[in-house]
Scaffold this active site. Structure first.
Site, PDB file in Angstrom:
ATOM      1  N   LYS A   1      14.565  14.753 -39.390  1.00  0.00           N
ATOM      2  CA  LYS A   1      14.542  13.357 -38.948  1.00  0.00           C
ATOM      3  C   LYS A   1      13.788  12.534 -39.972  1.00  0.00           C
ATOM      4  O   LYS A   1      12.907  13.059 -40.671  1.00  0.00           O
ATOM      5  CB  LYS A   1      13.822  13.216 -37.594  1.00  0.00           C
TER       6      LYS A   1
ATOM      7  N   GLY B   1      18.580   0.654 -21.994  1.00  0.00           N
ATOM      8  CA  GLY B   1      18.809   0.603 -23.441  1.00  0.00           C
ATOM      9  C   GLY B   1      20.229   0.155 -23.715  1.00  0.00           C
ATOM     10  O   GLY B   1      21.164   0.665 -23.093  1.00  0.00           O
ATOM     11  N   TYR B   2      20.398  -0.816 -24.619  1.00  0.00           N
ATOM     12  CA  TYR B   2      21.744  -1.346 -24.870  1.00  0.00           C
ATOM     13  C   TYR B   2      22.039  -1.364 -26.364  1.00  0.00           C
ATOM     14  O   TYR B   2      22.639  -2.283 -26.894  1.00  0.00           O
ATOM     15  CB  TYR B   2      21.888  -2.744 -24.239  1.00  0.00           C
ATOM     16  N   GLY B   3      21.592  -0.295 -27.059  1.00  0.00           N
ATOM     17  CA  GLY B   3      21.945  -0.124 -28.466  1.00  0.00           C
ATOM     18  C   GLY B   3      23.286   0.574 -28.546  1.00  0.00           C
ATOM     19  O   GLY B   3      24.113   0.469 -27.631  1.00  0.00           O
ATOM     20  N   ASN B   4      23.500   1.326 -29.617  1.00  0.00           N
ATOM     21  CA  ASN B   4      24.785   2.019 -29.810  1.00  0.00           C
ATOM     22  C   ASN B   4      25.107   2.934 -28.622  1.00  0.00           C
ATOM     23  O   ASN B   4      26.186   2.838 -28.027  1.00  0.00           O
ATOM     24  CB  ASN B   4      24.735   2.796 -31.142  1.00  0.00           C
ATOM     25  N   ALA B   5      24.170   3.807 -28.257  1.00  0.00           N
ATOM     26  CA  ALA B   5      24.454   4.790 -27.214  1.00  0.00           C
ATOM     27  C   ALA B   5      24.612   4.116 -25.845  1.00  0.00           C
ATOM     28  O   ALA B   5      25.592   4.362 -25.129  1.00  0.00           O
ATOM     29  CB  ALA B   5      23.358   5.847 -27.171  1.00  0.00           C
ATOM     30  N   GLY B   6      23.675   3.262 -25.468  1.00  0.00           N
ATOM     31  CA  GLY B   6      23.685   2.657 -24.134  1.00  0.00           C
ATOM     32  C   GLY B   6      24.866   1.728 -23.914  1.00  0.00           C
ATOM     33  O   GLY B   6      25.550   1.809 -22.881  1.00  0.00           O
TER      34      GLY B   6
HETATM   35  N1  GLU Z   1      20.512  10.173 -34.615  1.00  0.00           N
HETATM   36  C1  GLU Z   1      21.461  10.935 -33.863  1.00  0.00           C
HETATM   37  C2  GLU Z   1      20.746  11.986 -33.032  1.00  0.00           C
HETATM   38  O1  GLU Z   1      19.605  11.849 -32.673  1.00  0.00           O
HETATM   39  C3  GLU Z   1      22.554  11.518 -34.738  1.00  0.00           C
HETATM   40  C4  GLU Z   1      22.083  12.448 -35.812  1.00  0.00           C
HETATM   41  C5  GLU Z   1      23.162  12.815 -36.821  1.00  0.00           C
HETATM   42  O2  GLU Z   1      24.296  12.392 -36.658  1.00  0.00           O
HETATM   43  O3  GLU Z   1      22.801  13.505 -37.757  1.00  0.00           O
HETATM   44  O4  GLU Z   1      21.341  12.959 -32.622  1.00  0.00           O
END
Ligand code: GLU
Length: 422
Positions: A112, A224-229
């Site tokens: 990360k 949360g209303y970003g990409n995932a939400g």
């Molecule tokens: N940031 C995303 C996660 O937490 C995707 C990570 C990725 O695609 O490498 O899973």
């Protein structure tokens, strides 16, 4: 000793991740050396980044890249831009990436990255210069066969494009597979944009079958209303007809008993910068959203929002954790006792990294798949992982998060041992 849970800010995500691993190691009777090795990142890089700001000044930013474990393959994981980023948060997120990749059984380790910054207060030019500065420092440890970043909180395909471009200058040639979540025109994959939300929806579908819950019109709240939400709002309505009664972002939440329309709410957020103030809705707080009388709860924001203090008030039957680390260990115990079916983060949100892996594969052989192929392969990966976790939970009589650890840690430990590390 469990970390104190009296306030969100006191909970250290890295300590939480170690505590979760410790529990799994105990059940698995993992040998001491392997256990100790898996408690720590293999390596980390701390960088200091001078960036020219629009007003002519130079600002110094601090960033990190943590490569947690590469026993199963090159490390993989997103880069976050956040004002309260810390090295321990990045360490925890890198550990969770390790377990995530092992759980969906893709040949990658976990990593990360993070930069302490507030992108909401920066211009596009400033964000571009910061992103290029980050790659100039961290690029030396990245690459298709070493470590492959991706988007995460407050980073996006445009930022991935700048990073791929900066890396191409460093190498003297394009190497698109060094980063994923890129725009399609630069070697991105179809289906990557909504992959995290889609993977979570496949898990929800499997859980609903097990619990015999009809998903149509099921009341749901999304934090949360970003990409995932936001894309969980879209896909949950489209695929299953979920009734999304509440959503929120960092500025607050909104509630509408008849259900919120995805197109209208996202248009409002595009225009005003927040979901707050959506016509006809009632204002609620992020905390209130979690405790609503609903069937499905989707935390899709940040860590440590479901803690020992509020877990007992949660009424949802299913929690789909699209965020990383939203639930603390004390909360897990309470939810398990109250028979809330938790689809844990590194299962529920593994769709993103799974399609990232497909993107790397397509970049490697320069041949691109159709969307239907991506969806089908993603569905298989998510469904297999879901049932591996569900079966481990039944077999060991433990909650789903611990079950997910048992499956993932077994796989990483096996790779560690067969390589001769412990
Ligand atoms: N940031 C995303 C996660 O937490 C995707 C990570 C990725 O695609 O490498 O899973």
């Amino acid at each position: 000793m469990a970390p104190p849970e009296s306030s969100e800010t006191q909970i250290n995500p890295f300590k939480v991740s170690q505590q979760q691993l410790d529990e799994a190691a105990k059940v698995l009777q993992l040998d001491q050396a392997t256990h100790e090795l898996l408690r720590w990142p293999l390596r980390e890089l701390h960088v200091t980044l001078p960036v020219k700001m629009d007003d002519g000044s130079t600002k110094i930013f601090h960033g990190f890249r943590v490569q947690y474990n590469d026993a199963r393959g090159p490390t993989k994981g997103g880069i976050r831009y956040h004002p309260s980023e810390t090295i321990d948060t990045v360490r925890a997120l890198a550990a969770w990436m390790t377990w995530k990749c092992a759980l969906v059984d893709i040949p990658l380790g976990g990593a990360k990255g993070g930069v302490i910054c507030n992108p909401k207060a920066m211009s596009q030019g400033e964000i571009e210069r910061l992103s290029r500065a980050y790659i100039r420092q961290v690029g030396r440890i990245l690459g298709l066969e070493k470590d492959v970043p991706a988007p995460d909180v407050y980073t996006n395909p445009q930022i991935m494009a700048w990073m791929a471009d900066e890396y191409a200058f460093m190498q003297g040639h394009n190497e698109f597979g060094m980063i994923t979540g890129k725009p399609l025109i630069l070697g991105g994959s179809l289906g990557r944009g909504d992959a995290t939300a889609r993977g979570g929806m496949y898990c929800l579908r499997e859980a609903s079958k097990i619990l015999a819950i009809e998903l149509k019109d099921t009341s749901t709240a999304i934090q949360g209303y970003g990409n995932a939400g936001s894309l969980a709002h879209k896909l949950g309505s489209e695929l299953f007809g979920l009734k999304i009664v509440a959503v929120s972002d960092s500025k607050g939440g909104i509630f509408l008993a008849d259900g919120l329309d995805y197109e209208k709410v996202s248009a409002h957020k595009r225009e005003t910068g927040s979901v707050v103030g959506f016509a006809g809705s009632k204002a609620i707080s992020n905390e209130e959203l979690l405790e609503l009388e609903i069937d499905v709860l989707i935390p899709a924001a940040l860590e440590n929002v479901i803690t020992g203090s509020n877990a007992g008030n949660i009424k949802a039957k299913i929690i789909v954790e699209l965020a990383n680390g939203p639930t603390t260990p004390n909360a897990d115990k309470i939810l398990y006792k109250n028979e809330v079916y938790v689809i844990p983060d590194f299962l529920a949100n593994a769709g993103g990294v799974t399609v990232s892996y497909f993107e790397m594969v397509q970049n490697s052989y320069g041949y691109y798949w159709e969307e239907s192929v991506i969806y089908e392969r993603l569905d298989k990966k998510m469904t297999d992982a879901f049932h591996a976790v569900h079966n481990a939970a039944s077999q060991h009589n433990v909650h789903n998060r611990l079950a997910a650890y048992l499956v993932a840690v077994t796989r990483v430990a096996e790779a560690v041992k067969v390589r001769g590390w412990t």
